[in-house]
Design an enzyme around this catalytic site. Structure first.
Site: not given
Ligand code: 26W
Length: 836
Positions: A382, A573-574, A579, A681, A685
């Protein structure tokens, strides 16, 4: 206890002694009308004295009554699942960002009318009562919400898929703004109980930590390994129903809670006194206490690795126990009958853990266990951000999970032998591809472990998958091109259109029928209404009503009044540098500058809304939140700007807030540095709800533009290839100096207009913008962004044209249903069929 109970399989949820067995149908027949059931739960289940009527009690009574109606289908779905020999899928995720469940269950069971009738007597609407429910915020952002949308789609498509996750006591933190700055407080979402969960103590599992390994020979003389002298923690499952849309299917999400075992207290803590021993339960129970609030950088904390292993071990043991209860110790078909989808690398310990369970607990050979493991693991990536790639220190691993580390080393040595053969002339390749990053403090590369152990590796949008294949995982793609595939993300139209935008739902139903709720490809029929004046009127009326709903929310949360006639320009968004919320703020300052300069001709009134949480340890992100709030203060309090511009930071962005925001949005800001946002995503929406997108060629924006047509999308900025090129010789200071608008807006920002009482607070941000090594190239895209925003402004002045574009965006959103995404996972990765 009777003998008949003792002989029941502890795995079976149907294990009720025959004398007292009640079939699901019989149990259902006992239920009265929903209004009677609500009254009964209020009076009996909750013993509520209704002389002092409390909406919290009424919510629980209604939720319990609705849940009772889910149980029959839940039991039959579960029984069908347990009995079937068809292939099954397990979605392993550290995050499920569910939000609220009441209205979703009501809609999926078609109980809307009944619920309204039941509530009528109490003088409360369903919408008001739904507000009582705390969001289940068991996720950070995109990845967690995607998991929740996927479960919804699996139930809609009647696929045999179970979600496995953690039951965090505290979900995503609550964000407040004080003096412009983010403050975090804990989110105790379970404080009033959770009517949607069922505890299943009979399915508890034990998870092992610490200790050491012992190598020995069994009675047959075969070499075996046991993991000795550690601590056990109990994993207690809580099941949440996942109702399909009016189709009789209710799937399950199983969330594990960590509990101390009795031995844990008494043996390990006997040295202390009894109260200390009991208090020590905390140590075990800490594992599922809190969700880690990072979504883009791993922090290497031991507790986080414990969470990951705890989820993986409990879930795999659960699946294996069900397998053994049905098939005994014959695992020959296990690999073709089960699939584990790893939601990023967070559950990547599933690879060595399945090896361990098969070899150490079920006596399989390495080769047999490896064949099975690589037949049933699939990994979704992701993120391309290097700082988000998980690496666990070998020291930590060997301390916490010594047996797993041994297995990882063995996987690695076999893998390195394989690549030596495959790439005989590439000297550096072993070090590049090794699962162990060597150095003073060696680390395990979890993404590589996931790739080596899986038969499928997928990205989440077309561009993202191509970048993975060419860059981050290039060597692996060269070795195993057939493993790599793309699955562009999607969102469920049932929550993100039908539920959150009832006005638009009704209008769509009237125009094209309601088939789109089950099959969003049908929404393309809407395109024929794009130029229909009468339809556009209705379209506009729905948007205006939704804007009024958001105006109320914004006023309640921030005290700022948005105007219904202004354009609603939204970025939620975060908060992250990539971003580029900063780019959005720079544009807001540019508009303010034009107002100050009196150059407002043709300028459309705008309300800019920004929301999102910053990871508590991410200093720059928190500074961006601070800047947004300060800019908002200055602009909103300047009477010169009043009619033309408002800027608001909406605190505590979450699922239930998005349900009010996306139906009201007109402009969707998707402005990441190209090549950085894996998919997005939120962008989908907004599109579904008729917002137009201003965006870069990043993530799924590219596909949104393809579907909607170039003419219905506001494109700006460098693409991914140009970003890579521009980095080589980037001179932001020259760009600023050579552009009068940008020079002036930087003067406002750097001159202290937004931090009069705190000189220098934002200098880190402005220095970043001016840095030739700024990885996000914000200044490089600013002129193009300002120009695109001008085009947005000009189109918005032509209401009919805007509404036509808006209708065409909704009509083109069929591709972005998570039903489509999940159908592709089912066909192209999982190879599973519906259990209708
Ligand atoms: C280890 C810390 C950590 C925790 C969560 C690193 C990375 C994450 C996720 C991968 C972050 C995340 O939510 N990524 C998002 O995933 C969505 C679903 O696929 C995508 O639409 C977003 O672009 C992506 O940033």
């Amino acid at each position: 206890m009777s003998a008949s109970v003792d002989t029941q399989s502890s795995q079976s949820h149907e294990s009720v002694p025959s004398t007292t067995a009640i079939s699901p149908e019989a149990a259902q027949a006992v239920l009265e009308n929903l209004d009677r059931e609500v009254a009964r739960h209020l009076a009996l289940t909750l013993a509520h004295d209704d002389s002092k009527f409390d909406p919290e009690y009424l919510y629980r009574a209604l939720a319990t009554a609705v849940r009772d109606r889910l149980v029959r289908d839940w039991r039959t779905t579960h029984a069908r699942f347990a009995q079937s020999d068809e292939k099954k899928v397990y979605y392993l995720s550290l995050e499920f960002l569910i939000g609220r469940s009441l209205t979703n269950a009501v809609a999926n069971l078609d109980l809307d009318e009944d619920a309204r009738t039941a509530l009528h007597a109490y003088g409360v609407t369903l919408e008001e009562l739904a507000e009582q429910e705390h969001d289940a915020g068991l996720g950070n952002g995109g990845l967690g919400r995607l998991a929740a949308c996927f479960l919804d789609s699996c139930a809609n498509l009647q696929l045999p898929v179970v979600g496995y996750g953690l039951r965090y006591e505290y979900g995503m933190f609550h964000q407040q703004i004080e003096n412009g700055q983010q403050m975090e407080s804990p989110d105790h979402w379970l404080r009033n109980g959770n009517p949607w969960e069922l505890e299943r103590a009979e399915d508890a599992r034990r998870v092992h930590f610490y200790g050491h390994t012992e190598h020995y020979r069994d009675e047959e003389g075969s070499p075996r390994v046991r993991w000795a002298n550690g601590n056990d923690v109990l994993a207690l499952p809580f099941d949440m129903p996942v109702p399909g849309y009016r189709n009789g299917t209710v799937n399950s999400l199983r969330l594990w809670k960590a509990c101390a075992t009795d031995e844990f207290d008494l043996e390990e803590f006997n040295a202390g006194s009894y109260p200390e021993a009991v208090a020590a339960k905390n140590l075990a129970e800490q594992i599922t206490m809190v969700l880690y609030p990072n979504d883009s950088s791993e922090n290497g904390k031991e507790l986080r690795l414990k969470q990951q292993y705890f989820l993986v071990s409990a879930s795999l043991q659960d699946v294996l126990a069900q397998w053994v209860s049905k098939n005994g110790e014959d695992f020959s078909n296990f690999g073709t009958s089960n699939c584990f989808q790893l939601n990023d690398t967070h559950p990547a310990c599933a690879v060595p853990e399945l090896m361990r369970l098969l070899m150490d607990e079920h006596s399989l050979s390495w080769d047999a266990a490896w064949d099975i493991t690589t037949q049933c693991m699939a990994y979704t990536n992701h993120t391309l951000l290097p700082e988000a790639l998980e690496r666990w220190s070998v020291g930590l691993f060997s301390h916490l999970l010594p047996r797993l580390l041994e297995i990882i080393y063995e996987i690695n040595s076999r893998f390195l032998a394989q690549i030596a053969e495959h790439f005989p002339n590439d000297a550096g390749i072993q070090a590049r591809m090794s699962l162990v990053e060597e150095g003073e403090h060696p680390h395990i590369r979890m993404a590589y472990l996931a790739i080596v152990g899986s038969f499928s590796v997928n990205g989440v949008a077309g561009l993202h998958t191509e970048l993975l294949k060419a860059g981050l995982f290039g060597d692996f793609h060269a070795l195993w091109p057939e493993k790599f595939n793309n699955k562009t993300n999607g969102v469920t139209q049932r929550r993100w259109l039908a539920h959150c935008n009832p006005g638009l739902r009704d209008l769509l139903n009237e125009a094209i029928g309601d088939g789109w709720q089950k099959d969003l490809s049908r929404i393309s029929e809407l395109a024929s209404f794009a130029e229909d004046g009468a339809f556009r009127e209705k379209w506009r009326a729905v948007k205006q009503a939704n804007k009024r709903r958001l105006i109320e929310l914004v006023e309640r949360e921030t005290g700022v009044q948005f105007s219904e006639s202004a354009m609603f320009d939204v970025q939620v968004k975060r908060i992250h540098e990539y971003k580029r919320q900063l780019l959005n703020v720079l544009h807001a300052i540019h508009l303010y500058d034009r107002i100050l300069e009196g150059k407002t001709e043709g300028m459309v009134p705008r309300c800019i809304l920004i929301g999102g949480k910053a990871a508590p340890g991410y200093h720059v992100a928190k500074l961006i939140v601070h800047l947004i709030n300060n800019v908002s203060d200055v602009i909103n309090n300047d009477p010169r700007a009043n009619d033309l511009l408002k800027v608001v930071f909406l605190p505590n962005y979450r699922v239930s807030a998005m349900e009010v925001i996306c139906p009201a949005a007109e402009l969707s800001e998707q402005i990441s540095t190209a090549g950085k946002e894996a998919s997005g995503t939120g962008n989908m929406k907004f599109m579904m709800n008729g917002a137009l997108t201003i965006g870069t060629l990043d993530g799924a924006n590219i596909e949104i533009r393809e579907q909607a047509g170039d003419e219905n999308f506001f494109l700006f900025g460098l693409d991914a290839a140009e970003v890579a090129e521009a980095r080589k010789d980037y001179r932001p200071n020259e760009i600023i100096a050579n552009d009068a608008d940008i020079t002036r807006l930087m003067q406002l920002l750097e001159g202290g207009m937004f931090n009069e009482s705190q000189p220098g607070v934002f200098s880190m941000l402005t220095a970043g913008l001016r840095n030739p090594h700024d990885p996000w190239l914000t200044i490089a895209d600013l002129r193009s962004f300002i120009d695109a925003q001008k085009r947005v402004n000009d189109v918005y002045r032509d209401e009919d044209r805007w509404d036509t574009m808006s209708i065409l965006n909704t009509a083109a959103s069929g591709w972005f249903s998570s039903d489509r995404t999940i159908a592709q996972y089912a066909d192209e990765i999982w190879n599973v069929k519906a259990l209708g």
